[in-house]
Design an enzyme around this catalytic site. Structure first.
Site, mmCIF file in Angstrom:
data_model
loop_
_atom_site.group_PDB
_atom_site.id
_atom_site.type_symbol
_atom_site.label_atom_id
_atom_site.label_comp_id
_atom_site.label_asym_id
_atom_site.label_seq_id
_atom_site.Cartn_x
_atom_site.Cartn_y
_atom_site.Cartn_z
ATOM 1 N N ASP A 318 0.825 -1.207 0.000
ATOM 2 C CA ASP A 318 0.000 0.000 0.000
ATOM 3 C C ASP A 318 0.864 1.264 0.000
ATOM 4 O OD1 ASP A 318 -2.651 1.424 0.619
ATOM 5 O OD2 ASP A 318 -1.417 2.020 2.331
ATOM 6 N N GLU A 388 0.991 -0.594 -5.070
ATOM 7 C CA GLU A 388 0.010 0.442 -5.362
ATOM 8 C C GLU A 388 0.723 1.782 -5.522
ATOM 9 O OE1 GLU A 388 -3.921 2.257 -3.166
ATOM 10 O OE2 GLU A 388 -1.971 2.396 -2.187
#
Length: 698
Positions: A318, A388
């Site tokens: 993330d 990401e």
């Protein structure tokens, strides 16, 4: 001759006869030719000479008078085995066996040498994202949990989904619904226990599935033990976070620079305990870790090792681009130079030259890849990593996460560009997005496609229910790995959340960016709360259309979104051209985007015709030389068309309609000069139909 000697001689002869049995007559006396022995020693000599004479008898006579028999003594066995009639066939069989073995070894080595790289598990099927709070509640508290996910694992088998990605389930104060981690090595009680996680992981693997976890390296919760020790300047933890001198007067902090958090307002927060400001690129409850500290890097590697030892199959990393910040602490340039600097409160009002994608960040990513590789040496246990990074028009930054031919990083960075398809919802618009990625992706790398996730509006609400099926068809027929957000296989829509009931922290700052609507409970059946929970109230309300849009209903409908999704998933797995073949664009206009998927050596070609605009008729026979006059409809968003034949000179599609057509040809599109710059393949392979194998040197 004395009687005793005669008796001993008779005993010897009897013993020989007993050894030979009734079948073997070699040692019987011939009264016409043998004289009687004068004494015992002479009798024994005669017996020995007789045996030697018999061993010299040719093979034909042996077979005529006698033959090998079960239970024969070793010396007789050796006698027979040394005869030419046995020795020659035995030698022939030995050398034939050796030759065949060597040929088989050579063939095996040759096949391995020319075989293309096998596709791994993360390439074999869609990756399915579960938002745990909303998937299935097993204990009736209105919030999804691990045991609820375990209850529904057979659903993924039915859909031919082999990889599940879990949004965060770590222990957390839930200020950002799990993205503020209090303990990286524990499960939040809201979702269950570590024992229940272990049970879920085992059940996943028992079904041949893989489990991917969220890894949140940029920051922790301010409740994390590391932060508590850091704010008190305890030992090595003193510099675990980004601390900067600043002042706080009259409840107002004099901040070090103009950096803004993603959630709005200053990215600096004054801490009274330490007397300094710490950086938080997200909520103030999410302090950024200091990755210029080697101890922090090692701590996060150990987090990965903790879960890898448990058997987790991979990670989605993330917010990776925020790992490092410029040490100079320079002000970031304004987007609007005429804007009053004191009025800057939104993240989009600055260019983020000093707070994302800094030099050294990719070294950290590579170090995580090395950790995953430590655990990925067993066959079938490759450990996967996807990253990401929203880089918008700076696609080159995204592509860097693929690594280089020498230094591996992520297996792929998330491709979020299709999320913006609503900005130009047309055949031309979709073509541009797909081509943008394929044209810029490093050679030999594996593409991927994302249309929705927990941060973005659902497909049906973003572009309309009319186009839900054709979008799923696009995802599952393009080369690479598609990612499906839970419920998109049903056509779920956003819910409406009143402003005073917003739970999303980002939505509380800016209601227009509220992410609650796409996080509503999964719709399983017609029962209360759509079968998600038995609670009187769920954490977010269930969509009002759950009576018709749910798994139970759509499984029984031949023309449902779920049925089409399942059929596409299995078709993608079964058909080599769809699984790993060429992608060639053959047509795009305002309404239609069409491409073929084909594989060298296979005469079966798939022609995908997708309508993202209005009703249209296209003549693809005029665009592709030697295209057959007709193509068979393998799958269609209109179930009634499946199995029909379509004239390639006049392919009719309604708005939002998609067709998977199949035809046969020995003249593939990717070999045609006019399509040279319109065809792409990640791992080239050719099919040898005579023995049914793939090879790469073609």
């Amino acid at each position: 001759m004395m009687s005793s000697e005669i008796n001993q001689t008779n005993l010897i002869n009897m013993d020989l006869k007993e050894v030979e049995g009734n079948v073997n007559q070699v040692f019987e006396e011939d009264e016409d030719q043998e004289r009687k022995p004068n004494n015992l020693n002479e009798s024994v000599d005669i017996a020995e000479r007789t045996e030697e004479t018999d061993y010299a008898v040719n093979c034909d006579k042996i077979h005529h008078n006698s033959g090998p028999y079960a239970g024969m003594p070793k010396d007789i066995l050796l006698h027979y085995s040394s005869q030419m009639c046995y020795k020659v066939p035995r030698e022939i069989i030995f050398w034939l066996t050796l030759a065949v073995t060597l040929v088989l070894i050579a063939c095996t080595i040759s096949i391995i040498a020319v075989s293309p790289k096998c596709l791994d598990w993360w390439q074999a099927s869609p990756i399915y994202q579960i938002y745990p709070r909303s998937f299935k509640d097993s204990d009736g508290n209105g919030i999804g949990d691990l045991n609820g996910i375990k209850e529904k694992l057979d659903y993924f088998v039915e859909l031919n989904i082999k990889a599940i990605w879990l949004s965060p389930v770590y222990k957390s104060p839930m200020k950002d619904f799990g993205y503020d981690v209090e303990d990286f090595e524990d499960i939040d009680p809201l979702f269950g226990t570590m024992e229940e996680f272990d049970s879920l992981l085992k059940a996943v693997h028992d079904r041949g599935l893989k489990l991917i976890m969220d890894f949140i390296p940029n920051h922790t919760s301010n409740k994390h033990r590391w932060f508590q020790l850091s704010r008190n300047r305890t030992g090595k933890y003193t510099d675990y976070y980004i601390w900067v001198d600043c002042k706080s007067k009259m409840n107002k902090t004099i901040i070090p620079n103009n950096w803004v958090s993603i959630f709005g307002y200053s990215a600096w927060q004054y801490d009274e305990v330490r007397g300094q400001c710490y950086l938080h690129q997200f909520l103030k409850e999410q302090p950024d870790l200091n990755y210029r500290n080697a101890d922090v890097q090692e701590e996060m590697k150990n987090v990965l090792r903790f879960w890898l030892k448990k058997g987790v199959d991979g990670f989605r990393v993330d917010a990776i681009k925020y790992l490092l910040e410029a040490q100079s602490l320079r002000n970031e340039p304004q987007v609007n130079l005429t804007q009053n600097p004191n009025n800057i409160t939104s993240y989009n009002e600055l260019h983020h030259d000093y707070t994302d994608t800094q030099v050294g960040m990719h070294d950290i990513v590579r170090s995580w890849r090395h950790v995953l590789n430590e655990f990925g040496t067993e066959p079938g246990r490759y450990r996967f990593m996807m990253t990401e990074s929203y880089d918008n028009e700076e696609l080159c930054k995204t592509m860097m996460y693929y690594g280089t031919p020498i230094q591996q990083e992520a297996d792929f960075p998330f491709n979020f560009y299709l999320i913006d398809l609503y900005k130009d919802m047309s055949g031309n618009g979709i073509f541009k997005i797909v081509d943008y990625w394929m044209r810029n992706m490093p050679a030999g790398k594996w593409p991927n496609w994302v249309v929705g996730n927990h941060d973005h509006s659902r497909i049906a609400s973003r572009i309309g229910t009319l186009y839900t099926d054709v979008i799923n068809m696009l995802l599952l027929t393009l080369p690479g790995t598609p990612t499906t957000y839970y419920g998109e296989e049903l056509g779920m829509e956003n819910i409406v959340v009143p402003e005073d009931e917003i739970q999303d922290p980002f939505g509380k700052f800016d209601p227009t960016e509220n992410r609650d609507p796409q996080r509503s409970p999964m719709q399983w059946d017609k029962s209360a709360n759509a079968g998600f929970s038995t609670a009187n109230k769920t954490w977010l309300p269930v969509h009002s259309n759950y009576m018709t849009v749910n798994v139970q209903v759509e499984k029984k409908q031949e023309n449902s979104t779920l049925t089409l999704y399942r059929e596409l998933s299995f078709l993608r797995q079964r058909e080599l051209p769809l699984h790993r073949g060429w992608l060639c664009y053959i047509w795009n206009d305002t309404d239609v985007f069409a491409y073929v998927r084909e594989l060298d050596g296979l005469d079966s070609v798939f022609l995908i015709v997708l309508n993202f605009g209005n009703a249209s008729t296209v003549n693809l026979a005029s665009k592709v030389p030697h295209l057959p006059k007709e193509a068979n409809v393998r799958l269609s968003t209109d179930h009634n068309k499946k199995g029909n034949k379509v004239p390639t000179a006049s392919i009719v599609t309604a708005a939002g309609e998609g067709l998977v057509l199949e035809y046969r040809t020995s003249d593939p599109v990717h070999n045609k000069a006019e399509f040279k710059n319109k065809c792409y393949i990640s791992h080239k392979a050719c099919y040898l139909s005579t023995i049914g194998i793939l090879y790469k040197n073609c």
